[in-house]
Design an enzyme around this catalytic site. Structure first.
Site, mmCIF file in Angstrom:
data_model
loop_
_atom_site.group_PDB
_atom_site.id
_atom_site.type_symbol
_atom_site.label_atom_id
_atom_site.label_comp_id
_atom_site.label_asym_id
_atom_site.label_seq_id
_atom_site.Cartn_x
_atom_site.Cartn_y
_atom_site.Cartn_z
ATOM 1 C CG MET A 30 55.584 50.147 82.704
ATOM 2 S SD MET A 30 54.796 51.754 82.540
ATOM 3 C CE MET A 30 53.503 51.378 81.405
ATOM 4 N N GLY A 31 55.028 45.699 84.747
ATOM 5 C CA GLY A 31 54.275 44.695 85.485
ATOM 6 C C GLY A 31 53.006 44.263 84.777
ATOM 7 C CG LEU A 33 55.244 40.753 84.568
ATOM 8 C CD1 LEU A 33 56.363 39.970 85.234
ATOM 9 C CD2 LEU A 33 55.824 41.792 83.602
ATOM 10 C CG HIS A 37 55.633 41.497 80.103
ATOM 11 N ND1 HIS A 37 54.294 41.618 80.380
ATOM 12 C CD2 HIS A 37 56.073 42.750 79.824
ATOM 13 C CE1 HIS A 37 53.932 42.884 80.279
ATOM 14 N NE2 HIS A 37 54.986 43.603 79.933
ATOM 15 C CD GLU A 151 60.146 43.690 66.050
ATOM 16 O OE1 GLU A 151 59.275 42.968 65.516
ATOM 17 O OE2 GLU A 151 61.258 43.930 65.541
ATOM 18 C CG ASP A 153 54.967 49.292 73.496
ATOM 19 O OD1 ASP A 153 53.923 49.953 73.488
ATOM 20 O OD2 ASP A 153 55.124 48.286 74.211
ATOM 21 C CD GLN A 156 58.610 51.553 75.228
ATOM 22 O OE1 GLN A 156 57.952 52.286 75.953
ATOM 23 N NE2 GLN A 156 58.636 50.239 75.403
ATOM 24 C CG LEU A 192 49.726 38.158 74.289
ATOM 25 C CD1 LEU A 192 50.519 37.131 75.096
ATOM 26 C CD2 LEU A 192 48.237 37.909 74.493
ATOM 27 C CB SER A 193 48.464 44.876 75.583
ATOM 28 O OG SER A 193 48.363 46.041 76.375
HETATM 29 O O1 PAF Z 1 56.989 49.292 77.505
HETATM 30 C C1 PAF Z 1 56.848 49.487 78.734
HETATM 31 O O2 PAF Z 1 56.262 48.689 79.468
HETATM 32 C C2 PAF Z 1 57.396 50.774 79.345
HETATM 33 O O3 PAF Z 1 57.260 51.845 78.476
HETATM 34 C C3 PAF Z 1 58.851 50.639 79.819
HETATM 35 C C4 PAF Z 1 59.800 50.379 78.668
HETATM 36 C C5 PAF Z 1 58.955 49.492 80.825
HETATM 37 C C6 PAF Z 1 59.292 51.933 80.510
HETATM 38 O O4 PAF Z 1 58.492 52.225 81.596
#
Ligand code: PAF
Length: 284
Positions: A30-31, A33, A37, A151, A153, A156, A192-193
């Site tokens: 979701m940018g 970064l 990432h 990991e 998330d 997810q 990191l987030s």
């Molecule tokens: O983890 C994220 O940044 C988002 O949930 C994802 C996987 C890019 C989906 O929008």
């Protein structure tokens, strides 16, 4: 690096790669970064002939409008970083390009085999529907051989594995492999987030107590029960001024259901640091 903003262009690019038998790595983001990432992108660049990175703040996975509005966005810096890492394509569509008006209204419903009934799924109703909606669409468009997820998330990631391997959609993504990548932490231990960009310098110091407590809990787990460790983590984090736990749950890594042993267990936490909602986890 090419910047693509339409679904049509992305499909054409992926089809051309397939025709040339080039392996495709996809990193959905979701940018905003950061080094976390970057680690996913570096792995994809090393593993595949072509790397596509999506940069899309997906509105359908936010159940809180304010959270969506405040989500950090920095596409120019994202593009520079991705180019320097050797990504081939940055896919940055608008919400209108990704979804019809109908799809935007969260009509998508998906069976997660109960994996969404706990933790983030319980606290953010509809969140994982939105995640699977966008991730499955990205898989159909970019046709990746491998897709990379962090990991941090953890829930997810478990849901994406379920979607690809065991759900009604299993088998519809070709020979796609989901690659799990470890949490990246800064020197002080903070996971990191993108949301860290919203923390003040003081809040960053406060937020350190989250990972510090999780690491300490590895020691506590040597003598205390699962319930006792859960309680001690909650008590320790809530005792820090400026932090407020939403949940801490020690669950089985495969089923995400509560567990009474530390075998295959993971502790997942969500904490408010001021206004910013942070998540982290630790494997026992
Ligand atoms: O983890 C994220 O940044 C988002 O949930 C994802 C996987 C890019 C989906 O929008």
């Amino acid at each position: 690096m090419q910047i693509i903003s339409t679904r049509q262009e992305l499909t054409a690019f992926a089809q051309a790669c397939q025709q040339q038998h080039k392996s495709i790595g996809l990193v959905p983001t979701m940018g905003a970064l950061h080094e976390g990432h970057a680690a996913l992108v570096k792995k994809s660049v090393a593993d595949n002939e072509v790397t596509i990175v999506s940069v899309f703040v997906n509105p359908t996975q936010f159940n809180n409008k304010e959270d969506l509005a405040k989500y950090p966005r920095n596409q120019h810096a994202d593009a520079e970083l991705l180019a320097s890492l050797g990504a081939d394509v940055m896919f940055a569509p608008t919400p209108e390009e990704m979804y019809s008006a109908e799809e935007m209204k969260e009509t998508f419903r998906f069976d997660f085999g109960g994996l969404d009934a706990v933790m983030e799924g319980k606290m953010r109703p509809g969140h994982f529907n939105g995640v699977v909606q966008v991730v499955s669409r990205l898989f159909y468009l970019a046709k990746p051989n491998r897709a990379y997820f962090g990991e941090k998330d953890f829930q997810q990631l478990a849901i994406i594995h379920f979607m690809v391997e065991r759900s009604e959609l299993a088998g519809t993504f070709g020979d796609l492999r989901i690659v799990d990548c470890p949490i990246v932490r800064d020197k002080s231990g903070l996971a990191l987030s993108s949301r860290n960009a919203r923390l003040s310098e003081d809040e960053k110091k406060t937020a350190l107590h989250i990972s510090k407590t999780l690491f300490a809990s590895l020691e506590w787990a040597k003598t205390l029960s699962v319930k006792e460790v859960e309680d001690k983590v909650i008590e320790t984090i809530n005792a820090v001024e400026g932090l407020e736990i939403e949940y801490y749950a020690i669950v089985d890594q495969t089923t995400l259901q509560p567990t009474t042993t530390f075998n295959n267990a993971i502790g997942c936490v969500t904490v408010y640091c001021g206004q910013v909602r942070l998540i982290d986890n630790i494997k026992y």
